[in-house]
Design a protein around this motif. Structure first.
Motif, short mmCIF file in Angstrom:
data_model
loop_
_atom_site.label_atom_id
_atom_site.label_comp_id
_atom_site.label_asym_id
_atom_site.label_seq_id
_atom_site.Cartn_x
_atom_site.Cartn_y
_atom_site.Cartn_z
N GLY A 175 0.80 -1.22 0.00
CA GLY A 175 0.00 0.00 0.00
C GLY A 175 0.83 1.27 0.00
N GLY A 176 2.06 1.18 -0.52
CA GLY A 176 2.94 2.34 -0.60
C GLY A 176 3.67 2.66 0.69
N ARG A 177 3.41 1.89 1.77
CA ARG A 177 3.99 2.22 3.08
C ARG A 177 5.40 1.69 3.29
NH1 ARG A 177 -1.03 0.36 4.02
NH2 ARG A 177 -0.23 -1.70 4.59
N GLY A 178 5.66 0.49 2.80
CA GLY A 178 6.83 -0.27 3.20
C GLY A 178 6.39 -1.41 4.10
N ALA A 179 7.28 -2.32 4.39
CA ALA A 179 6.93 -3.54 5.12
C ALA A 179 6.84 -3.30 6.62
CB ALA A 179 7.96 -4.62 4.84
N ASP A 180 5.96 -4.06 7.26
CA ASP A 180 5.91 -4.04 8.72
C ASP A 180 7.20 -4.57 9.32
OD1 ASP A 180 3.14 -3.13 9.16
OD2 ASP A 180 2.58 -5.03 8.22
N VAL A 181 7.73 -5.64 8.71
CA VAL A 181 8.94 -6.29 9.22
C VAL A 181 9.81 -6.67 8.03
CG1 VAL A 181 9.88 -8.27 10.47
CG2 VAL A 181 7.75 -7.21 11.24
N GLU A 185 15.60 0.75 4.73
CA GLU A 185 14.92 1.52 3.69
C GLU A 185 13.58 0.92 3.30
OE1 GLU A 185 17.87 1.38 0.68
OE2 GLU A 185 19.19 2.87 1.63
N LEU A 186 13.38 -0.36 3.59
CA LEU A 186 12.17 -1.06 3.15
C LEU A 186 11.07 -1.11 4.20
CD1 LEU A 186 13.76 -4.09 1.25
CD2 LEU A 186 12.75 -2.03 0.26
N ILE A 187 11.40 -0.81 5.47
CA ILE A 187 10.34 -0.86 6.49
C ILE A 187 9.49 0.41 6.43
CG2 ILE A 187 11.47 -2.42 8.10
CD1 ILE A 187 12.44 0.00 9.68
N ARG A 188 8.25 0.28 6.83
CA ARG A 188 7.35 1.43 6.91
C ARG A 188 7.69 2.26 8.15
NH1 ARG A 188 4.11 0.78 11.25
NH2 ARG A 188 3.48 -1.32 11.91
N PRO A 189 7.17 3.48 8.27
CA PRO A 189 7.27 4.20 9.53
C PRO A 189 6.66 3.34 10.65
CG PRO A 189 6.55 5.69 7.82
CD PRO A 189 6.52 4.30 7.22
N GLY A 190 7.42 3.15 11.73
CA GLY A 190 6.96 2.26 12.79
C GLY A 190 7.31 0.82 12.54
#
Length: 342
Positions: A228-234, A250-255
């Motif tokens: 969804g454009g965010r990046g991965a949770d983990v 660089e690939l994780i989402r904010p948080g």
């Protein structure tokens, strides 16, 4: 019998299969007759001189299964001849870290096959309290996978992955493949794998990856597309390269969360933007070895067929050919695991 055959790593890159003294068995120990022992990525690091070089000469090997040969005078809960595995992480048993099952941080910690002689040998001695009885119906080739599966069990616990969370796994080698299967078991979705080898990419798909990226230039865009454009949770780094750890952040989402698993060199570092980490509430957790209840859970999962293991049990070499087994590993990417038959 006072001696046994063992594969001694005399120096980086060179095994000597020879007669060595039988391991000592103290009052609280068990002597295990080894049947199978898998080659781990850590063994490869030791073989190449990148890890535990100060412990050489050493008998490596810690992914083992066998039967109880004898027990010490204080041991009453194990039967001679019983099929067993063992937790390889030996702590003092009573310090703060041991009580919390964080044995790697115990000041007295030792590891079978890493800091003390291991199971590329006919017999190995371990504290009896760490020996785990196994189902008699389970084959030794399956039981020798309990330790690596325990590692991904613990990594999943440390990462705190829950249902519907997106996970990126960097590398689909042996441990990466197990991470894929573990993530399916805990309900992660989507599972995105980055693997440059087409052969191992195909195996990643068969293991349950939702998407496999083989083009390095497409990694960032593809991860964003599937999250969804965010990046991965983990993001799980399962190779051990500083460049991939940099990419993981660089690939994780904010948080989001980076699960540090792949072993790097002792002096390797990655620059992290501290302010960015604070403002985005990102985190990183390390995990490398299964221990305690992780071993029991891994045994249960394998015994009940929760992992696809054919690619992990098809390659086997006799102890006498262990040098050939190690020398040929790079030419056999389709063999996710090579086991030594003792």
């Amino acid at each position: 019998m006072d001696t046994m055959k063992a594969a001694v790593l005399a120096e980086p890159g060179r095994f000597e299969v020879k007669d060595v003294p039988l391991p000592q068995v103290g009052p609280g120990d068990a002597l295990i007759k080894v049947e199978r022992c898998g080659i781990c990525g850590t063994d490869i690091h030791i073989f190449n001189g990148h890890y535990a070089a100060d412990k050489l000469p050493l008998v490596p090997g810690h992914e083992f299964a066998g039967t109880v040969a004898t027990v010490g005078s204080d041991v009453s809960h194990l039967s001679v001849g019983a099929k067993v595995i063992a937790d390889i992480n030996i702590g003092c048993g009573h310090c703060y870290y041991c009580r919390r099952n964080e044995i790697l941080n115990c000041a007295e910690m030792q590891q079978v096959g890493i800091t003390r002689d291991g199971a590329f040998a006919e017999y190995v001695s371990v504290p009896a309290r760490l020996v785990i009885p196994a189902p008699e119906s389970a084959g030794f080739e399956l039981l020798a996978l309990v330790e690596p599966v325990a590692c991904v069990v613990r990594a999943a616990r440390k990462a705190g992955v829950s249902f519907g969370q997106s996970v990126v796994i960097l590398g689909a080698g042996p441990i990466g493949n197990l991470h894929i299967q573990m993530m399916r078991l805990v309900g992660a979705a989507p599972i995105i794998v980055v693997e440059l080898s087409e052969e191992r990419a195909a195996m990643a798909r068969a293991a349950g990856a939702d998407v496999v990226i083989t083009d390095p230039a497409a990694v960032g865009a593809t991860v964003r597309e599937w999250t969804g454009g965010r990046g991965a949770d983990v993001v799980i780094e399962s190779v051990g390269l500083p460049a991939l750890y940099k990419q993981a952040f660089e690939l994780i989402r904010p948080g989001g969360h980076v699960a540090a698993f792949g072993l790097t060199g002792p002096d390797d570092t990655v620059a992290v933007n501290i302010l960015d980490t604070i403002l985005r509430e990102n985190s990183i957790k390390g995990s490398v070895a299964g221990m305690g209840e992780d071993m029991h859970d891994a045994l249960t999962l394998l015994s009940h067929g929760r992992f696809k293991v054919d690619a992990f049990t098809s390659a086997a070499y006799p102890l006498a050919s262990i040098q050939d087994a190690f020398d040929s590993l790079a030419a056999r990417p389709g063999d996710l695991k090579t086991q030594i038959v003792i």
